[in-house]
Design a protein around this motif. Structure first.
Motif, PDB file in Angstrom:
ATOM      1  N   ILE A  15       0.847  -1.201   0.000  1.00 37.18           N
ATOM      2  CA  ILE A  15       0.000   0.000   0.000  1.00 37.18           C
ATOM      3  C   ILE A  15       0.880   1.248   0.000  1.00 37.18           C
ATOM      4  CG2 ILE A  15      -1.571   1.368   1.455  1.00 37.18           C
ATOM      5  CD1 ILE A  15      -3.033  -1.292   2.087  1.00 37.18           C
ATOM      6  N   ARG A  16       2.010   1.172   0.705  1.00 37.06           N
ATOM      7  CA  ARG A  16       2.936   2.310   0.720  1.00 37.06           C
ATOM      8  C   ARG A  16       3.474   2.593  -0.689  1.00 37.06           C
ATOM      9  NH1 ARG A  16       6.255   0.590   4.415  1.00 37.06           N
ATOM     10  NH2 ARG A  16       4.935   1.149   6.153  1.00 37.06           N
ATOM     11  N   LEU A  17       3.708   1.528  -1.457  1.00 40.67           N
ATOM     12  CA  LEU A  17       4.203   1.678  -2.834  1.00 40.67           C
ATOM     13  C   LEU A  17       3.107   2.164  -3.781  1.00 40.67           C
ATOM     14  CD1 LEU A  17       6.278  -1.629  -3.125  1.00 40.67           C
ATOM     15  CD2 LEU A  17       7.181   0.677  -2.836  1.00 40.67           C
ATOM     16  N   ASP A  18       1.864   1.730  -3.534  1.00 42.30           N
ATOM     17  CA  ASP A  18       0.739   2.093  -4.403  1.00 42.30           C
ATOM     18  C   ASP A  18      -0.516   2.189  -3.545  1.00 42.30           C
ATOM     19  OD1 ASP A  18      -1.267   2.377  -6.254  1.00 42.30           O
ATOM     20  OD2 ASP A  18      -1.002   0.399  -7.169  1.00 42.30           O
ATOM     21  N   ASN A  19      -0.887   3.410  -3.151  1.00 37.91           N
ATOM     22  CA  ASN A  19      -2.016   3.554  -2.233  1.00 37.91           C
ATOM     23  C   ASN A  19      -3.380   3.355  -2.899  1.00 37.91           C
ATOM     24  OD1 ASN A  19      -2.396   5.991  -3.562  1.00 37.91           O
ATOM     25  ND2 ASN A  19      -2.098   7.263  -1.760  1.00 37.91           N
ATOM     26  N   LYS A  42      -9.343  -5.129   7.257  1.00 36.17           N
ATOM     27  CA  LYS A  42     -10.305  -4.791   8.296  1.00 36.17           C
ATOM     28  C   LYS A  42      -9.611  -4.728   9.661  1.00 36.17           C
ATOM     29  CE  LYS A  42     -14.609  -6.536  10.161  1.00 36.17           C
ATOM     30  NZ  LYS A  42     -15.421  -7.744  10.221  1.00 36.17           N
ATOM     31  N   LYS A  43      -8.742  -5.701   9.931  1.00 33.16           N
ATOM     32  CA  LYS A  43      -8.000  -5.724  11.197  1.00 33.16           C
ATOM     33  C   LYS A  43      -7.073  -4.516  11.311  1.00 33.16           C
ATOM     34  CE  LYS A  43      -8.213 -10.703  11.802  1.00 33.16           C
ATOM     35  NZ  LYS A  43      -7.558 -11.941  11.395  1.00 33.16           N
ATOM     36  N   LEU A  44      -6.413  -4.164  10.211  1.00 31.99           N
ATOM     37  CA  LEU A  44      -5.515  -3.008  10.211  1.00 31.99           C
ATOM     38  C   LEU A  44      -6.298  -1.715  10.450  1.00 31.99           C
ATOM     39  CD1 LEU A  44      -3.170  -4.060   7.275  1.00 31.99           C
ATOM     40  CD2 LEU A  44      -2.496  -3.825   9.661  1.00 31.99           C
ATOM     41  N   ARG A  52      -9.338   4.209   4.840  1.00 30.15           N
ATOM     42  CA  ARG A  52      -9.758   4.394   3.455  1.00 30.15           C
ATOM     43  C   ARG A  52     -10.184   5.841   3.297  1.00 30.15           C
ATOM     44  NH1 ARG A  52      -8.622   1.956  -1.239  1.00 30.15           N
ATOM     45  NH2 ARG A  52     -10.148   2.560  -2.782  1.00 30.15           N
ATOM     46  N   VAL A  53      -9.642   6.510   2.281  1.00 30.30           N
ATOM     47  CA  VAL A  53     -10.022   7.885   1.983  1.00 30.30           C
ATOM     48  C   VAL A  53     -10.764   7.871   0.654  1.00 30.30           C
ATOM     49  CG1 VAL A  53      -9.186  10.232   1.560  1.00 30.30           C
ATOM     50  CG2 VAL A  53      -7.994   8.766   3.208  1.00 30.30           C
ATOM     51  N   GLY A  54     -11.987   8.355   0.664  1.00 26.77           N
ATOM     52  CA  GLY A  54     -12.782   8.366  -0.568  1.00 26.77           C
ATOM     53  C   GLY A  54     -13.548   7.068  -0.747  1.00 26.77           C
ATOM     54  N   SER A  55     -14.081   6.863  -1.932  1.00 28.27           N
ATOM     55  CA  SER A  55     -14.942   5.721  -2.211  1.00 28.27           C
ATOM     56  C   SER A  55     -14.135   4.440  -2.432  1.00 28.27           C
ATOM     57  CB  SER A  55     -15.770   6.003  -3.472  1.00 28.27           C
ATOM     58  OG  SER A  55     -14.923   6.064  -4.593  1.00 28.27           O
ATOM     59  N   ALA A  56     -14.841   3.323  -2.443  1.00 27.45           N
ATOM     60  CA  ALA A  56     -14.196   2.023  -2.658  1.00 27.45           C
ATOM     61  C   ALA A  56     -13.482   1.976  -4.015  1.00 27.45           C
ATOM     62  CB  ALA A  56     -15.230   0.914  -2.562  1.00 27.45           C
ATOM     63  N   LYS A  57     -14.114   2.545  -5.038  1.00 33.09           N
ATOM     64  CA  LYS A  57     -13.510   2.517  -6.380  1.00 33.09           C
ATOM     65  C   LYS A  57     -12.534   3.681  -6.616  1.00 33.09           C
ATOM     66  CE  LYS A  57     -15.475  -0.947  -8.824  1.00 33.09           C
ATOM     67  NZ  LYS A  57     -15.041  -2.073  -8.000  1.00 33.09           N
ATOM     68  N   GLY A  58     -12.929   4.872  -6.210  1.00 28.55           N
ATOM     69  CA  GLY A  58     -12.130   6.050  -6.543  1.00 28.55           C
ATOM     70  C   GLY A  58     -11.176   6.516  -5.458  1.00 28.55           C
ATOM     71  N   TYR A  60      -8.397   5.951  -1.995  1.00 29.29           N
ATOM     72  CA  TYR A  60      -7.049   5.410  -1.803  1.00 29.29           C
ATOM     73  C   TYR A  60      -6.849   5.068  -0.327  1.00 29.29           C
ATOM     74  CZ  TYR A  60      -6.076  10.131  -0.128  1.00 29.29           C
ATOM     75  OH  TYR A  60      -6.111  11.319   0.567  1.00 29.29           O
ATOM     76  N   TRP A  61      -5.787   4.317  -0.033  1.00 28.34           N
ATOM     77  CA  TRP A  61      -5.465   3.925   1.333  1.00 28.34           C
ATOM     78  C   TRP A  61      -4.513   4.922   1.958  1.00 28.34           C
ATOM     79  CZ3 TRP A  61      -8.477   0.579   3.410  1.00 28.34           C
ATOM     80  CH2 TRP A  61      -9.105  -0.390   2.612  1.00 28.34           C
ATOM     81  N   GLU A  62      -4.686   5.142   3.240  1.00 27.45           N
ATOM     82  CA  GLU A  62      -3.770   6.016   3.977  1.00 27.45           C
ATOM     83  C   GLU A  62      -3.261   5.241   5.188  1.00 27.45           C
ATOM     84  OE1 GLU A  62      -4.605   9.928   6.356  1.00 27.45           O
ATOM     85  OE2 GLU A  62      -4.772  10.357   4.211  1.00 27.45           O
ATOM     86  N   ILE A  63      -1.946   5.172   5.321  1.00 30.07           N
ATOM     87  CA  ILE A  63      -1.347   4.511   6.484  1.00 30.07           C
ATOM     88  C   ILE A  63      -1.175   5.581   7.558  1.00 30.07           C
ATOM     89  CG2 ILE A  63       0.681   3.285   7.358  1.00 30.07           C
ATOM     90  CD1 ILE A  63       1.021   2.209   4.431  1.00 30.07           C
ATOM     91  N   ILE A  64      -1.820   5.372   8.696  1.00 29.40           N
ATOM     92  CA  ILE A  64      -1.872   6.390   9.736  1.00 29.40           C
ATOM     93  C   ILE A  64      -0.624   6.327  10.612  1.00 29.40           C
ATOM     94  CG2 ILE A  64      -3.194   7.331  11.663  1.00 29.40           C
ATOM     95  CD1 ILE A  64      -5.660   5.867  10.203  1.00 29.40           C
ATOM     96  N   ASN A  65      -0.375   5.169  11.207  1.00 26.56           N
ATOM     97  CA  ASN A  65       0.845   5.020  12.014  1.00 26.56           C
ATOM     98  C   ASN A  65       1.197   3.541  12.140  1.00 26.56           C
ATOM     99  OD1 ASN A  65      -1.140   4.106  13.727  1.00 26.56           O
ATOM    100  ND2 ASN A  65      -0.813   5.636  15.297  1.00 26.56           N
ATOM    101  N   GLU A  66       2.465   3.285  12.338  1.00 24.05           N
ATOM    102  CA  GLU A  66       2.885   1.888  12.418  1.00 24.05           C
ATOM    103  C   GLU A  66       3.640   1.672  13.712  1.00 24.05           C
ATOM    104  OE1 GLU A  66       4.604   1.315   8.202  1.00 24.05           O
ATOM    105  OE2 GLU A  66       3.808   3.306   8.540  1.00 24.05           O
TER     106      GLU A  66
END
Length: 66
Positions: A15-19, A42-44, A52-58, A60-66
């Motif tokens: 996801i970091r390479l392609d959100n 779902k667990k993450l 998830r930011v925006g719609s399922a199709k349009g 993108y994923w955002e990684i908040i913190n690790e």
């Protein structure tokens, strides 16, 4: 907290390479079913690592913190 699995780490790395990556594409890379990818995502989300930011199709994923 809960441990992050090897598969979840792979999901986050990709996801970091392609959100905008799809669950189907992730399943090909990680080597598990897209159903399992969705369970891991779902667990993450529940752990507050991924959102998830925006719609399922349009959107993108955002990684908040690790």
């Amino acid at each position: 907290g809960e441990k992050i699995t090897k598969n979840q780490i792979l999901i986050l790395e990709n996801i970091r390479l392609d959100n905008k990556i799809s669950a189907v594409k992730l399943s090909e890379i990680v080597g598990i079913s897209s159903r399992k990818i969705e369970e891991n995502i779902k667990k993450l989300k529940q752990k507050g690592i991924l959102k998830r930011v925006g719609s399922a199709k349009g959107g993108y994923w955002e990684i908040i913190n690790e």
